[in-house]
Design a protein around this motif. Structure first.
Motif, PDB file in Angstrom:
ATOM      1  N   ALA A  75       0.454   3.924  -2.732  1.00 36.11           N
ATOM      2  CA  ALA A  75       0.196   5.326  -2.393  1.00 36.11           C
ATOM      3  C   ALA A  75       1.234   6.239  -3.043  1.00 36.11           C
ATOM      4  O   ALA A  75       0.899   7.297  -3.594  1.00 36.11           O
ATOM      5  CB  ALA A  75       0.198   5.507  -0.880  1.00 36.11           C
TER       6      ALA A  75
ATOM      7  N   TYR B 268      -4.877   6.727  -0.016  1.00 35.08           N
ATOM      8  CA  TYR B 268      -3.947   5.641   0.311  1.00 35.08           C
ATOM      9  C   TYR B 268      -2.946   6.044   1.382  1.00 35.08           C
ATOM     10  O   TYR B 268      -2.458   5.199   2.125  1.00 35.08           O
ATOM     11  CB  TYR B 268      -3.252   5.139  -0.954  1.00 35.08           C
TER      12      TYR B 268
ATOM     13  N   ILE C  62       0.828  -1.207   0.000  1.00 33.39           N
ATOM     14  CA  ILE C  62       0.000   0.000   0.000  1.00 33.39           C
ATOM     15  C   ILE C  62       0.862   1.257   0.000  1.00 33.39           C
ATOM     16  O   ILE C  62       0.515   2.246  -0.636  1.00 33.39           O
ATOM     17  CB  ILE C  62      -0.963  -0.026   1.197  1.00 33.39           C
TER      18      ILE C  62
ATOM     19  N   GLU D  28      -9.900  -0.510   1.350  1.00 33.59           N
ATOM     20  CA  GLU D  28      -8.634  -1.250   1.406  1.00 33.59           C
ATOM     21  C   GLU D  28      -8.581  -2.202   2.596  1.00 33.59           C
ATOM     22  O   GLU D  28      -8.061  -3.310   2.490  1.00 33.59           O
ATOM     23  CB  GLU D  28      -7.459  -0.272   1.455  1.00 33.59           C
TER      24      GLU D  28
END
Length: 430
Positions: free
Chosen positions: A67, A369, A63, A245
């Motif tokens: 991001a 994110y 992640i 997420e």
């Protein structure tokens, strides 16, 4: 051959182009998910790294890469030229697949870095694909393919990943690479076919405003004029991204805690959500009045936020089964998450701003994110004793509340902008 296909598509009825492009958009983005999500199917039970649960570190690393990719995309994608799109897709997914090979073969301490590298290119794929969609009379129709992929692709590729482990007897660290390898030829073919769709024509420009690459000066001008509205859009989308997420990356762990088994559960809960959301989206497709469409999207998003909150409260108090809670809270999530691209598309068309929707969407994605990374770090380093199911419940209520308030703020802000219509000059690209 490519010129002949593109010429035939440009002369075909609009419904033929819509059907052709929608199917390929769905297939390309589903293939992209095959490089991103299958690794989350494995539990990596009992494995630790530097004193922490290995799976949390793997998901967190991916992640963070994803991001960072969104922040890179904010600068790169708005200035991307259309003729380079196919090279972006193939190149980015190839880099991700090579990184998954490292995840399979390197020592555990380097697997974290490998999964970071795998996520790093993937965050830009959505923006490249969306650049084929925006600025057309049939943008909402084309967005159907992308919307379906956003909802069901994760479940489909996780089912594929579980199938690879169960039937091919592939070890859990090799499973993501093998899954990506299986879909790679399909990805190449579908990317080439998608690249054959013709550019928006004059009628598209009249109805949906010209879409063009934005340089640094134009991006800064856009941000200055709509700063507070963009901040509220980021807050709205970011809150939903965190919940999505968490629900998606740790679905296997949550289902295990809920004592629900079977590889098909990843797909079964998402299909009814996809069908329902698509029915809602088709309400918008045939509305030519952009401001009316915006108002309907706002209402759908608020109802979705309420559904996230109240379905969770009903589950906590024993009135909903685990499966129905996951379906209804997921439905509430996607009632705000999926229409976001429709919202940006109609906002730009209403404001008559020569720009690209990818710029706004990637700004929102970037901070979404970033917020997800923060939540996962809190879970890893602070709330280690909180179960994933409880974490999901808390996040559903908080994300639902934030998204409800922020979408109301977005409505108020842009209503004033549309009434005043103090616009960036459209001849900035002339």
């Amino acid at each position: 051959m490519s010129l002949m296909l593109r010429d035939r598509l440009s002369k075909s009825p609009l419904w033929v182009l819509a059907l052709y492009a929608s199917i390929l958009i769905f297939l390309v983005y589903t293939c992209a998910y095959a490089f991103r999500k299958p690794f989350t199917v494995a539990i990596y039970e009992g494995e630790t790294l530097w004193g922490f649960d290995a799976k949390i570190l793997y998901v967190l690393s991916e992640i963070i890469g994803y991001a960072l990719s969104k922040f890179i995309g904010v600068r790169i994608l708005p200035s991307m030229k259309p003729e380079y799109r196919i090279y972006y897709i193939i190149g980015l997914l190839s880099v991700s697949e090579l990184a998954l090979l490292g995840f399979a073969t390197l020592p555990v301490s380097l697997k974290v870095f490998s999964i970071f590298l795998s996520g790093l290119p993937l965050g830009m794929i959505w923006g490249v694909i969306f650049s084929y969609i925006e600025g057309r009379r049939i943008s909402e129709v084309l967005n159907v393919g992308l919307s379906v992929a956003l909802i069901v692709s994760s479940g489909l590729v996780k089912t594929l990943g579980q199938f690879v482990m169960n039937n091919f007897h592939v070890e859990q660290y090799w499973m993501p690479f093998v899954t990506g390898l299986l879909v790679f030829p399909l990805m190449l073919l579908c990317s080439w076919l998608l690249n054959q769709i013709p550019a928006p024509n004059e009628q598209d420009v009249v109805q949906r405003t010209k879409r063009a690459p934005m340089n640094k000066k134009e991006r800064q001008s856009f941000l200055r004029q709509f700063f507070w509205g963009i901040c509220m859009l980021i807050l709205f989308y970011g809150a939903l991204t965190v919940f999505r997420e968490l629900r998606d990356s740790f679905a296997a762990d949550i289902w295990k805690e809920l004592h629900v088994e079977g590889a098909m559960i990843f797909t079964q809960t998402e299909l009814p959500i996809a069908l329902f959301v698509l029915v809602l989206m088709f309400m918008i497709v045939f509305i030519r009045n952009n401001q009316l469409a915006l108002n309907i999207i706002y209402c759908i998003a608020v109802i979705g936020s309420c559904l996230m909150i109240f379905s969770t409260l009903l589950y906590i108090n024993g009135f909903l089964s685990p499966i129905w809670w996951m379906i209804l809270s997921g439905l509430g999530l996607y009632m705000g998450y999926i229409p976001f691209t429709y919202l940006i598309e109609r906002l730009i068309a209403s404001l008559k701003v020569v720009s690209t929707a990818v710029f706004i969407i990637y700004l929102a994605d970037s901070f979404g994110y970033l917020g997800t990374t923060g939540v996962f770090m809190i879970k890893n380093f602070v709330s280690t004793n909180v179960s994933w199911t409880n974490m999901l419940m808390y996040t559903a209520i908080l994300s639902g509340g934030i998204s409800m308030l922020s979408v109301w703020a977005v409505y108020i802000y842009f209503k004033k902008q549309l009434n005043s219509l103090i616009l960036i000059p459209e001849n900035i690209h002339d």
